[in-house]
Design an enzyme around this catalytic site. Sequence first.
Site, mmCIF file in Angstrom:
data_model
loop_
_atom_site.group_PDB
_atom_site.id
_atom_site.type_symbol
_atom_site.label_atom_id
_atom_site.label_comp_id
_atom_site.label_asym_id
_atom_site.label_seq_id
_atom_site.Cartn_x
_atom_site.Cartn_y
_atom_site.Cartn_z
ATOM 1 N N CYS A 95 3.150 -13.101 -24.263
ATOM 2 C CA CYS A 95 3.412 -11.688 -23.922
ATOM 3 C C CYS A 95 2.574 -11.382 -22.682
ATOM 4 O O CYS A 95 1.597 -10.635 -22.748
ATOM 5 C CB CYS A 95 3.042 -10.765 -25.076
ATOM 6 S SG CYS A 95 3.736 -11.249 -26.680
ATOM 7 N N ALA A 96 2.953 -11.960 -21.558
ATOM 8 C CA ALA A 96 2.031 -12.088 -20.419
ATOM 9 C C ALA A 96 1.895 -10.847 -19.541
ATOM 10 O O ALA A 96 0.850 -10.643 -18.929
ATOM 11 C CB ALA A 96 2.453 -13.268 -19.554
ATOM 12 N N ALA A 97 2.948 -10.027 -19.412
ATOM 13 C CA ALA A 97 2.892 -8.904 -18.467
ATOM 14 C C ALA A 97 1.771 -7.941 -18.843
ATOM 15 O O ALA A 97 1.499 -7.744 -20.026
ATOM 16 C CB ALA A 97 4.236 -8.181 -18.435
ATOM 17 N N PRO A 98 1.073 -7.358 -17.845
ATOM 18 C CA PRO A 98 1.327 -7.443 -16.399
ATOM 19 C C PRO A 98 0.770 -8.684 -15.710
ATOM 20 O O PRO A 98 0.832 -8.785 -14.486
ATOM 21 C CB PRO A 98 0.633 -6.182 -15.876
ATOM 22 C CG PRO A 98 -0.488 -5.945 -16.828
ATOM 23 C CD PRO A 98 0.007 -6.384 -18.166
ATOM 24 N N GLY A 99 0.197 -9.621 -16.466
ATOM 25 C CA GLY A 99 -0.160 -10.912 -15.883
ATOM 26 C C GLY A 99 -1.635 -11.245 -15.801
ATOM 27 O O GLY A 99 -1.995 -12.372 -15.468
ATOM 28 N N GLY A 100 -2.503 -10.266 -16.097
ATOM 29 C CA GLY A 100 -3.935 -10.478 -15.911
ATOM 30 C C GLY A 100 -4.485 -11.694 -16.640
ATOM 31 O O GLY A 100 -5.259 -12.478 -16.078
ATOM 32 N N LYS A 101 -4.090 -11.880 -17.901
ATOM 33 C CA LYS A 101 -4.627 -13.007 -18.668
ATOM 34 C C LYS A 101 -4.098 -14.338 -18.138
ATOM 35 O O LYS A 101 -4.815 -15.342 -18.125
ATOM 36 C CB LYS A 101 -4.295 -12.836 -20.153
ATOM 37 C CG LYS A 101 -5.028 -11.668 -20.800
ATOM 38 C CD LYS A 101 -4.724 -11.577 -22.283
ATOM 39 C CE LYS A 101 -5.286 -10.290 -22.861
ATOM 40 N NZ LYS A 101 -4.604 -9.079 -22.346
ATOM 41 N N ASP A 144 7.668 -12.865 -20.591
ATOM 42 C CA ASP A 144 7.808 -11.447 -20.927
ATOM 43 C C ASP A 144 9.282 -11.146 -21.130
ATOM 44 O O ASP A 144 10.151 -11.830 -20.576
ATOM 45 C CB ASP A 144 7.231 -10.541 -19.841
ATOM 46 C CG ASP A 144 7.015 -9.126 -20.371
ATOM 47 O OD1 ASP A 144 5.991 -8.894 -21.040
ATOM 48 O OD2 ASP A 144 7.883 -8.258 -20.140
ATOM 49 N N CYS A 154 -4.929 -4.704 -27.941
ATOM 50 C CA CYS A 154 -5.788 -3.677 -27.336
ATOM 51 C C CYS A 154 -5.776 -2.419 -28.198
ATOM 52 O O CYS A 154 -5.641 -1.313 -27.697
ATOM 53 C CB CYS A 154 -5.343 -3.369 -25.905
ATOM 54 S SG CYS A 154 -3.605 -2.909 -25.752
#
Length: 447
Positions: A261-267, A285, A382
């Site tokens: 579940c990557a968006a917005p991509g920070g991780k 995503d 989060c």
Amino acid sequence: MIQINPREIAAEALMEIMTEEAYNNMTLRRLLRQNGAMPRQDRAFVTEIVNGTLRNLIYIDHVLNTFSKTKTEKMKPWLLAVMRSAVYQMYFMDVPDSAACNEAVKLAGVRGYASLKGFVNGVLRTAAKKKNEIPLPEKGTAEYLSVAYSHPLWLVKMWVAYYGYEEAEKICAFDNQSPDVTIRVNTLKTNKAELKEMLEKAGVEVRDGKVSENALHLTKTADLSRLEAFQKGLFHVQDESSQLAVKILDPQKGESIMDMCAAPGGKSFTTAEKMENAGTLVSCDIYEHKIELMEEGAERLGISMMECKVKDAAEKEEEHELFDRVLVDAPCSGLGLMRKKPDIRLKKDGNEIDSLTGIQREILENAAGYVKPGGVLVYSTCTLCRKENEKNLEWFLKNHPEFEAEDITDFLPADWKVDTAKKGYITLLPHKTGTDGFFISRMRRKD
């Protein structure tokens, strides 16, 4: 020269957010772009009014309802936005009461409500005079915390049940502080000392992070995208809680990693940087437009190893490859983000948690099939909600005996005393860690 009234822009944003269920960050960004001629100081003023009003909205409405015969739910949306922003200026900003009142009365007439100028003036003048006479619910009750700290009552009651009254109050108080901007140094292109020096030369105030070695906290930043360091791809925006999740994932150079579940991509960006841009990283995503944003971000940062893929994390594939490590940063209620996204507290009623838990479990169920024997699965959210966090972890381990929780003590700062770390998880309470409210757990598939 074009004259733009920043208070009018702020009221416009508040009205849109409250009547059209728009996101505050997107609404603000669009209105500030449309009114680009505003000086930097005015742009900051608009941002402070909008975010501050949303952060304190329950209390502000309590003030208005104390002094107005017409209650907030009956007021015209434009007048309500103007009056809410005026109360915020009078009660929470260093703005003279007379200036806030006078400007609000003028704005009442801008949208054709000249006949109601007297009403606006009367309510706001009374609110200004009687700041110290606001009746509040009895101290020691959930109702008091709800009004005093502008958190929905259902949420306050849940946190009091989880953490006790004093801890719940500290979380609420921390949520009401203005956040700074946290970034992660792009170690593929620079180091912390060099980036820090470059940002300070650009007039940005910088301090080191407390949780992540490559985190920096920024203040006095009007528009990050205009900074040379941003354009050169020397950093990306990411809270220290998310950086810690990747640290606990512990990606290694040359491995195969999946971010479900990557968006917005920070991780994914942090993962690629830790892997020195070498190995396999599949970042997924469900939304194509978010994939495009991740690809743009990876290009700016000089990351070539990311394969961005449109994929529903809950949807099983008949055949799929196995990965050394899988990260599930699941869609959740977002209750740990209220300091940065104050509109969350106004748009949640708790009813979505059960449906979210179902989706989270589907994603975890699916994720299990992508982990190699001996591989690692990290589940994070989060939010500060045990149904979405601890209960999901318990459920997963019960239904997947091929996985076991792993001690995460060594990944945490040395001075943190966390009882649950040996059980494989941690809940980050924002007032204690200075981060977003967050949950991180680590499991290993038995060999």
